[in-house]
Design a protein around this motif. Structure first.
Motif, PDB file in Angstrom:
ATOM      1  N   TYR A  35       0.840  -1.188   0.000  1.00 18.10           N
ATOM      2  CA  TYR A  35       0.000   0.000   0.000  1.00 18.10           C
ATOM      3  C   TYR A  35       0.879   1.243   0.000  1.00 18.10           C
ATOM      4  CZ  TYR A  35      -3.956  -2.873   1.667  1.00 18.10           C
ATOM      5  OH  TYR A  35      -4.953  -3.809   1.804  1.00 18.10           O
ATOM      6  N   GLN A  37       0.542   5.245   1.449  1.00 14.34           N
ATOM      7  CA  GLN A  37      -0.262   6.131   2.277  1.00 14.34           C
ATOM      8  C   GLN A  37       0.304   7.535   2.229  1.00 14.34           C
ATOM      9  OE1 GLN A  37      -0.655   5.270   6.517  1.00 14.34           O
ATOM     10  NE2 GLN A  37      -2.628   6.320   6.588  1.00 14.34           N
ATOM     11  N   GLY A  42      -6.081   7.651   3.888  1.00 24.02           N
ATOM     12  CA  GLY A  42      -6.015   6.228   4.161  1.00 24.02           C
ATOM     13  C   GLY A  42      -5.089   5.534   3.185  1.00 24.02           C
ATOM     14  N   PRO A  43      -4.634   4.328   3.537  1.00 23.21           N
ATOM     15  CA  PRO A  43      -3.770   3.570   2.612  1.00 23.21           C
ATOM     16  C   PRO A  43      -4.496   3.251   1.306  1.00 23.21           C
ATOM     17  CG  PRO A  43      -3.670   2.650   4.833  1.00 23.21           C
ATOM     18  CD  PRO A  43      -4.788   3.646   4.816  1.00 23.21           C
ATOM     19  N   LEU A  45      -4.238   0.568  -2.006  1.00 22.22           N
ATOM     20  CA  LEU A  45      -3.624  -0.678  -2.455  1.00 22.22           C
ATOM     21  C   LEU A  45      -2.876  -0.477  -3.762  1.00 22.22           C
ATOM     22  CD1 LEU A  45      -3.380  -3.779  -1.990  1.00 22.22           C
ATOM     23  CD2 LEU A  45      -5.407  -4.017  -3.446  1.00 22.22           C
ATOM     24  N   ARG A  48      -1.444  -6.828  -4.948  1.00 22.63           N
ATOM     25  CA  ARG A  48      -1.740  -7.952  -4.051  1.00 22.63           C
ATOM     26  C   ARG A  48      -1.206  -9.235  -4.663  1.00 22.63           C
ATOM     27  NH1 ARG A  48      -6.481 -11.430  -3.371  1.00 22.63           N
ATOM     28  NH2 ARG A  48      -7.519 -10.273  -5.028  1.00 22.63           N
ATOM     29  N   LEU A  91       3.435   0.818   2.877  1.00 25.08           N
ATOM     30  CA  LEU A  91       3.039  -0.178   3.867  1.00 25.08           C
ATOM     31  C   LEU A  91       2.928  -1.552   3.225  1.00 25.08           C
ATOM     32  CD1 LEU A  91       0.182   1.918   5.464  1.00 25.08           C
ATOM     33  CD2 LEU A  91       2.263   1.242   6.656  1.00 25.08           C
ATOM     34  N   GLU A 100     -11.879 -16.971  -0.312  1.00 21.00           N
ATOM     35  CA  GLU A 100     -12.549 -15.680  -0.477  1.00 21.00           C
ATOM     36  C   GLU A 100     -13.325 -15.305   0.782  1.00 21.00           C
ATOM     37  OE1 GLU A 100     -15.137 -15.602  -3.820  1.00 21.00           O
ATOM     38  OE2 GLU A 100     -16.109 -13.743  -3.223  1.00 21.00           O
ATOM     39  N   ASN A 104      -8.946 -13.596   5.704  1.00 21.52           N
ATOM     40  CA  ASN A 104      -8.634 -12.360   5.006  1.00 21.52           C
ATOM     41  C   ASN A 104      -8.258 -11.206   5.922  1.00 21.52           C
ATOM     42  OD1 ASN A 104      -9.149 -13.286   2.305  1.00 21.52           O
ATOM     43  ND2 ASN A 104     -11.307 -13.357   2.863  1.00 21.52           N
ATOM     44  N   GLU A 105      -8.140 -11.463   7.214  1.00 20.00           N
ATOM     45  CA  GLU A 105      -7.742 -10.399   8.130  1.00 20.00           C
ATOM     46  C   GLU A 105      -6.311  -9.992   7.811  1.00 20.00           C
ATOM     47  OE1 GLU A 105      -8.015 -11.304  12.256  1.00 20.00           O
ATOM     48  OE2 GLU A 105      -7.600  -9.236  12.882  1.00 20.00           O
ATOM     49  N   GLN A 106      -6.104  -8.714   7.592  1.00 12.51           N
ATOM     50  CA  GLN A 106      -4.786  -8.206   7.193  1.00 12.51           C
ATOM     51  C   GLN A 106      -4.050  -7.661   8.409  1.00 12.51           C
ATOM     52  OE1 GLN A 106      -4.618  -5.693   3.699  1.00 12.51           O
ATOM     53  NE2 GLN A 106      -6.544  -6.560   2.940  1.00 12.51           N
ATOM     54  N   PHE A 107      -2.737  -7.893   8.423  1.00 15.50           N
ATOM     55  CA  PHE A 107      -1.850  -7.398   9.461  1.00 15.50           C
ATOM     56  C   PHE A 107      -0.759  -6.563   8.783  1.00 15.50           C
ATOM     57  CE2 PHE A 107      -3.554  -9.867  12.931  1.00 15.50           C
ATOM     58  CZ  PHE A 107      -4.206 -10.899  12.266  1.00 15.50           C
ATOM     59  N   PHE A 108      -0.518  -5.390   9.323  1.00 12.62           N
ATOM     60  CA  PHE A 108       0.373  -4.430   8.676  1.00 12.62           C
ATOM     61  C   PHE A 108       1.737  -4.355   9.351  1.00 12.62           C
ATOM     62  CE2 PHE A 108      -1.928  -1.984   5.469  1.00 12.62           C
ATOM     63  CZ  PHE A 108      -3.198  -2.497   5.632  1.00 12.62           C
ATOM     64  N   GLY A 109       2.741  -4.079   8.522  1.00 12.05           N
ATOM     65  CA  GLY A 109       4.058  -3.761   9.021  1.00 12.05           C
ATOM     66  C   GLY A 109       4.147  -2.293   9.414  1.00 12.05           C
ATOM     67  N   PRO A 110       5.312  -1.852   9.925  1.00 14.41           N
ATOM     68  CA  PRO A 110       5.455  -0.471  10.400  1.00 14.41           C
ATOM     69  C   PRO A 110       5.584   0.552   9.276  1.00 14.41           C
ATOM     70  CG  PRO A 110       7.516  -1.640  10.613  1.00 14.41           C
ATOM     71  CD  PRO A 110       6.507  -2.656  10.158  1.00 14.41           C
TER      72      PRO A 110
ATOM     73  N   GLN B  33     -12.722  -4.456   8.218  1.00 13.68           N
ATOM     74  CA  GLN B  33     -11.793  -4.357   9.342  1.00 13.68           C
ATOM     75  C   GLN B  33     -11.797  -2.940   9.893  1.00 13.68           C
ATOM     76  OE1 GLN B  33      -8.113  -6.840   7.570  1.00 13.68           O
ATOM     77  NE2 GLN B  33      -7.818  -6.314   9.735  1.00 13.68           N
ATOM     78  N   GLN B  42       1.848   3.186  12.988  1.00 16.86           N
ATOM     79  CA  GLN B  42       1.542   1.759  12.957  1.00 16.86           C
ATOM     80  C   GLN B  42       0.042   1.536  12.919  1.00 16.86           C
ATOM     81  OE1 GLN B  42       3.752  -1.178  13.092  1.00 16.86           O
ATOM     82  NE2 GLN B  42       1.789  -2.073  12.482  1.00 16.86           N
ATOM     83  N   TYR B  48     -11.771  -7.568  13.026  1.00 15.11           N
ATOM     84  CA  TYR B  48     -12.130  -8.130  11.716  1.00 15.11           C
ATOM     85  C   TYR B  48     -13.578  -8.545  11.873  1.00 15.11           C
ATOM     86  CZ  TYR B  48     -12.190 -11.103   7.577  1.00 15.11           C
ATOM     87  OH  TYR B  48     -12.491 -11.669   6.365  1.00 15.11           O
ATOM     88  N   PHE B  86      -9.396   3.859  11.098  1.00 12.18           N
ATOM     89  CA  PHE B  86      -9.763   3.544   9.725  1.00 12.18           C
ATOM     90  C   PHE B  86     -10.634   2.298   9.690  1.00 12.18           C
ATOM     91  CE2 PHE B  86      -7.234   6.457   7.310  1.00 12.18           C
ATOM     92  CZ  PHE B  86      -6.041   6.627   7.980  1.00 12.18           C
ATOM     93  N   GLY B  96     -11.387   3.956   4.197  1.00  8.94           N
ATOM     94  CA  GLY B  96     -11.990   5.256   4.354  1.00  8.94           C
ATOM     95  C   GLY B  96     -10.931   6.311   4.634  1.00  8.94           C
TER      96      GLY B  96
END
Lengths: 117, 105
Positions: A35, A37, A42-43, A45, A48, A91, A100, A104-110, B33, B42, B48, B86, B96
């Motif tokens: 992503y 930002q 907001g971020p 995309l 993917r 990001l 599908e 699908n829960e996303q976890f972000f880096g710093p 989410q 961060q 979720y 967000f 958003g």
């Protein structure tokens, strides 16, 4: 369990120079996202991956941006040449990507904060 | 593509107050989410929640998928709750614009 790892955390370059960002997702996560930002937004995309395959790169500016995920684990995002407007935070995120409808829960880096002078 | 609208855009609370943040989607999503972006940038996962209600401490969230909206409730706010909240969802993971929260001591 380690989270998503990104490096470098900060990068300052002159315009027209190349730059690369690296991301290592959470172990076992098949889906990887990049992503962008901008400040106060907001971020957005860029691309993917499902394993090694880029399944959605429609928002990646392909004239100067490229990405790869050769072994389906870590990934590199490159900009060449960088422009002033590329200054932003980049990001990386990952998810299990089971189907599908689950994982699908996303976890972000710093993130990597890029400044182009 | 899907549009995501968050409200309010900015919120200032006195410590201890409660608040409700809203996220509206223009189309149905199955991967909604909520995140909190702290002052260091961060993105921290809050929920979720494609549908239903979840609670985690002072935070809870409800998604009404059929009406394409989600609510995030913050109770007894603390100064550490400050930051940007967000919501995101959709095949192309649309975010958003965020709600900027400042909690005063």
């Amino acid at each position: 369990e380690a989270g998503v790892v990104q490096s470098p955390r900060y990068k300052i370059i002159e315009k027209k120079q190349p730059v690369a960002f690296w991301c290592n997702p959470i172990s076992g996560h098949n889906t990887l996202y990049w992503y962008l930002q901008n400040l106060g937004q907001g971020p957005e995309l860029l691309i993917r991956y499902e394993n090694e395959e880029a399944v959605d790169d429609s928002q990646l500016p392909k004239d100067r941006f490229s990405a790869e995920r050769l072994k389906g684990v870590d990934s590199t995002l490159k900009i060449q040449p960088a422009e002033l407007g590329d200054s932003a935070v980049y990001l990386c995120a990952s998810s299990l990507g089971v189907s599908e409808h689950s994982g699908n829960e996303q976890f972000f880096g710093p993130g990597t904060r890029l400044t182009v002078l | 593509g899907i549009q995501v609208e968050q409200s309010p855009p900015d919120l200032i609370l006195q410590e201890g107050a409660n608040s409700t943040l809203r996220c509206n989607f223009s189309d149905s999503v199955n991967n909604l989410q909520w995140f909190h972006q702290n002052p260091w940038g961060q993105l921290i996962n809050l929920f979720y929640i494609p549908s239903g209600t979840k609670q985690n401490g002072r935070l809870s969230a409800t998604t009404v998928a059929t009406e394409r909206y989600s609510l995030l409730y913050i109770s007894s706010s603390q100064t550490t709750d400050s930051g940007v909240y967000f919501c995101s969802g959709g095949f192309k993971t649309i975010f958003g614009a965020g709600t900027r929260l400042f909690v005063k001591a």
